[in-house]
Every structure is written in structure tokens, then in C-alpha cells.
Design a protein around this motif. Structure first.
Motif, PDB file in Angstrom:
ATOM      1  N   VAL A   1       6.514   3.525  -7.900  1.00 28.69           N
ATOM      2  CA  VAL A   1       5.945   4.849  -7.687  1.00 28.69           C
ATOM      3  C   VAL A   1       4.418   4.724  -7.679  1.00 28.69           C
ATOM      4  CG1 VAL A   1       5.740   7.184  -8.609  1.00 28.69           C
ATOM      5  CG2 VAL A   1       7.904   5.964  -8.815  1.00 28.69           C
ATOM      6  N   CYS A   2       3.778   5.369  -6.694  1.00 23.94           N
ATOM      7  CA  CYS A   2       2.320   5.299  -6.572  1.00 23.94           C
ATOM      8  C   CYS A   2       1.642   5.960  -7.778  1.00 23.94           C
ATOM      9  CB  CYS A   2       1.895   5.988  -5.288  1.00 23.94           C
ATOM     10  SG  CYS A   2       0.116   6.124  -5.100  1.00 23.94           S
ATOM     11  N   ILE A   3       0.639   5.262  -8.341  1.00 25.39           N
ATOM     12  CA  ILE A   3      -0.063   5.823  -9.500  1.00 25.39           C
ATOM     13  C   ILE A   3      -0.953   6.989  -9.078  1.00 25.39           C
ATOM     14  CG2 ILE A   3      -1.021   4.983 -11.702  1.00 25.39           C
ATOM     15  CD1 ILE A   3      -1.794   2.405  -9.994  1.00 25.39           C
ATOM     16  N   GLU A   4      -1.472   6.917  -7.860  1.00 18.12           N
ATOM     17  CA  GLU A   4      -2.418   7.926  -7.395  1.00 18.12           C
ATOM     18  C   GLU A   4      -1.745   9.255  -7.053  1.00 18.12           C
ATOM     19  OE1 GLU A   4      -5.751   7.548  -7.298  1.00 18.12           O
ATOM     20  OE2 GLU A   4      -5.482   5.541  -8.148  1.00 18.12           O
ATOM     21  N   CYS A   5      -0.654   9.202  -6.306  1.00 19.08           N
ATOM     22  CA  CYS A   5      -0.070  10.449  -5.807  1.00 19.08           C
ATOM     23  C   CYS A   5       1.402  10.636  -6.185  1.00 19.08           C
ATOM     24  CB  CYS A   5      -0.233  10.530  -4.291  1.00 19.08           C
ATOM     25  SG  CYS A   5       0.719   9.299  -3.413  1.00 19.08           S
ATOM     26  N   GLY A   6       2.025   9.609  -6.773  1.00 15.92           N
ATOM     27  CA  GLY A   6       3.395   9.762  -7.247  1.00 15.92           C
ATOM     28  C   GLY A   6       4.467   9.569  -6.180  1.00 15.92           C
ATOM     29  N   THR A   7       4.078   9.111  -4.969  1.00 19.64           N
ATOM     30  CA  THR A   7       5.057   8.865  -3.914  1.00 19.64           C
ATOM     31  C   THR A   7       5.888   7.623  -4.237  1.00 19.64           C
ATOM     32  OG1 THR A   7       3.461   9.715  -2.338  1.00 19.64           O
ATOM     33  CG2 THR A   7       5.339   8.550  -1.426  1.00 19.64           C
ATOM     34  N   LYS A   8       7.179   7.695  -3.976  1.00 21.40           N
ATOM     35  CA  LYS A   8       8.021   6.508  -4.145  1.00 21.40           C
ATOM     36  C   LYS A   8       7.674   5.490  -3.071  1.00 21.40           C
ATOM     37  CE  LYS A   8      12.177   7.839  -6.591  1.00 21.40           C
ATOM     38  NZ  LYS A   8      13.650   7.801  -6.555  1.00 21.40           N
TER      39      LYS A   8
ATOM     40  N   ARG B   1       0.843  -1.198   0.000  1.00 17.86           N
ATOM     41  CA  ARG B   1       0.000   0.000   0.000  1.00 17.86           C
ATOM     42  C   ARG B   1       0.870   1.236   0.000  1.00 17.86           C
ATOM     43  NH1 ARG B   1      -5.437  -0.039   1.311  1.00 17.86           N
ATOM     44  NH2 ARG B   1      -6.295  -2.132   1.567  1.00 17.86           N
ATOM     45  N   CYS B   2       0.397   2.284  -0.664  1.00 20.85           N
ATOM     46  CA  CYS B   2       1.105   3.552  -0.653  1.00 20.85           C
ATOM     47  C   CYS B   2       1.070   4.130   0.755  1.00 20.85           C
ATOM     48  CB  CYS B   2       0.436   4.514  -1.630  1.00 20.85           C
ATOM     49  SG  CYS B   2       1.128   6.165  -1.565  1.00 20.85           S
ATOM     50  N   LEU B   3       2.230   4.587   1.252  1.00 22.05           N
ATOM     51  CA  LEU B   3       2.296   5.141   2.605  1.00 22.05           C
ATOM     52  C   LEU B   3       1.568   6.479   2.689  1.00 22.05           C
ATOM     53  CD1 LEU B   3       6.050   4.428   3.374  1.00 22.05           C
ATOM     54  CD2 LEU B   3       4.083   3.059   4.051  1.00 22.05           C
ATOM     55  N   ASP B   4       1.450   7.110   1.564  1.00 25.38           N
ATOM     56  CA  ASP B   4       0.892   8.454   1.541  1.00 25.38           C
ATOM     57  C   ASP B   4      -0.630   8.469   1.400  1.00 25.38           C
ATOM     58  OD1 ASP B   4       2.647  10.637   1.918  1.00 25.38           O
ATOM     59  OD2 ASP B   4       1.785  11.568   0.126  1.00 25.38           O
ATOM     60  N   CYS B   5      -1.154   7.784   0.375  1.00 24.33           N
ATOM     61  CA  CYS B   5      -2.597   7.841   0.125  1.00 24.33           C
ATOM     62  C   CYS B   5      -3.279   6.492   0.355  1.00 24.33           C
ATOM     63  CB  CYS B   5      -2.870   8.339  -1.293  1.00 24.33           C
ATOM     64  SG  CYS B   5      -2.277   7.197  -2.553  1.00 24.33           S
ATOM     65  N   ASN B   6      -2.482   5.458   0.721  1.00 24.22           N
ATOM     66  CA  ASN B   6      -3.026   4.151   1.077  1.00 24.22           C
ATOM     67  C   ASN B   6      -3.701   3.402  -0.071  1.00 24.22           C
ATOM     68  OD1 ASN B   6      -2.897   2.409   3.278  1.00 24.22           O
ATOM     69  ND2 ASN B   6      -5.072   2.670   3.699  1.00 24.22           N
ATOM     70  N   SER B   7      -3.383   3.753  -1.296  1.00 28.80           N
ATOM     71  CA  SER B   7      -3.959   2.999  -2.412  1.00 28.80           C
ATOM     72  C   SER B   7      -3.141   1.737  -2.667  1.00 28.80           C
ATOM     73  CB  SER B   7      -4.019   3.859  -3.675  1.00 28.80           C
ATOM     74  OG  SER B   7      -2.714   4.197  -4.081  1.00 28.80           O
ATOM     75  N   LEU B   8      -3.787   0.710  -3.189  1.00 31.07           N
ATOM     76  CA  LEU B   8      -3.110  -0.567  -3.412  1.00 31.07           C
ATOM     77  C   LEU B   8      -2.147  -0.489  -4.593  1.00 31.07           C
ATOM     78  CD1 LEU B   8      -5.990  -3.132  -2.893  1.00 31.07           C
ATOM     79  CD2 LEU B   8      -3.888  -2.990  -1.574  1.00 31.07           C
TER      80      LEU B   8
HETATM   81 ZN   LIG Z   1      -0.133   7.266  -3.164  1.00 29.02          ZN
END
Ligand SMILES: [Zn+2]
Length: 90
Positions: free
Chosen positions: A17-24, A3-10
Motif C-alpha cells: 500500500v502506498c505510504i503517500e496516498c494509500g493506493t494498493k 512506483r505508485c500508479l496514483d501519485c508516482n512516489s517510490l
Molecule cells: Zn501513492
């Protein structure tokens, strides 16, 4: 699954890199922790071997010195493993 640490998307494992928010995602940190852990465990086994051999070979460091180094490396190794496991749980 991660899960993304930032926005919690799978995320899939392949995604760094998170597709939703771009966090590594993790990757780098976990990689270096694993790398350090493998180096420390290699050093640990090396010093354990030297420790066993030291009473018989004069040129090697003293037995007590080797015991200290080995236990210090064991401590570092455990701490490193703990931190990799903590990263995995996230
Ligand atoms: Zn994210």
C-alpha cells in the motif's frame, strides 16, 4: 523499485500500500496473472504429452484434437505471459 500508479512516489517491494496516498500497489493482479499462467503452462505440457501419445493409445483423444488444444493453450500462455510482463514494467 516500484512506483505508485496514483501519485508516482517510490515504494519498496515489501510495501503493498502506498505510504503517500494509500493506493494498493499491483500485488494482487500480478499474483493472479502469474497463477493463471502457471496453470495454463501445466495444462499445455500435459496436452503436449497426450498429443505425443495419442497416435499410439486408442483411449486418448484424437491427434488433431490434441493439436488444437495444445495450440490454443500455447496462445493463452503467451497472452498471459505478455500481460504479466506489462504489469511488471509499470
Ligand atoms: Zn501513492
Amino acid at each position: 523499485m516500484e512506483r505508485c500508479l496514483d501519485c508516482n512516489s517510490l515504494l519498496t517491494r515489501a510495501e503493498t500500500v502506498c505510504i503517500e496516498c494509500g493506493t494498493k500497489v499491483g500485488g494482487d493482479e500480478r499474483g493472479s496473472a502469474g497463477f493463471v499462467a502457471s496453470i495454463v503452462s501445466t495444462l499445455f505440457y500435459l496436452s503436449a504429452v497426450i498429443m505425443c501419445a495419442s497416435p499410439f493409445i486408442d483411449k486418448l483423444p484424437s491427434f488433431v484434437f490434441c493439436v488444437l488444444i495444445t495450440s490454443a493453450l500455447l496462445f493463452v500462455m503467451r497472452t498471459a505471459k505478455d500481460s504479466t510482463q506489462k504489469l511488471r514494467k509499470k
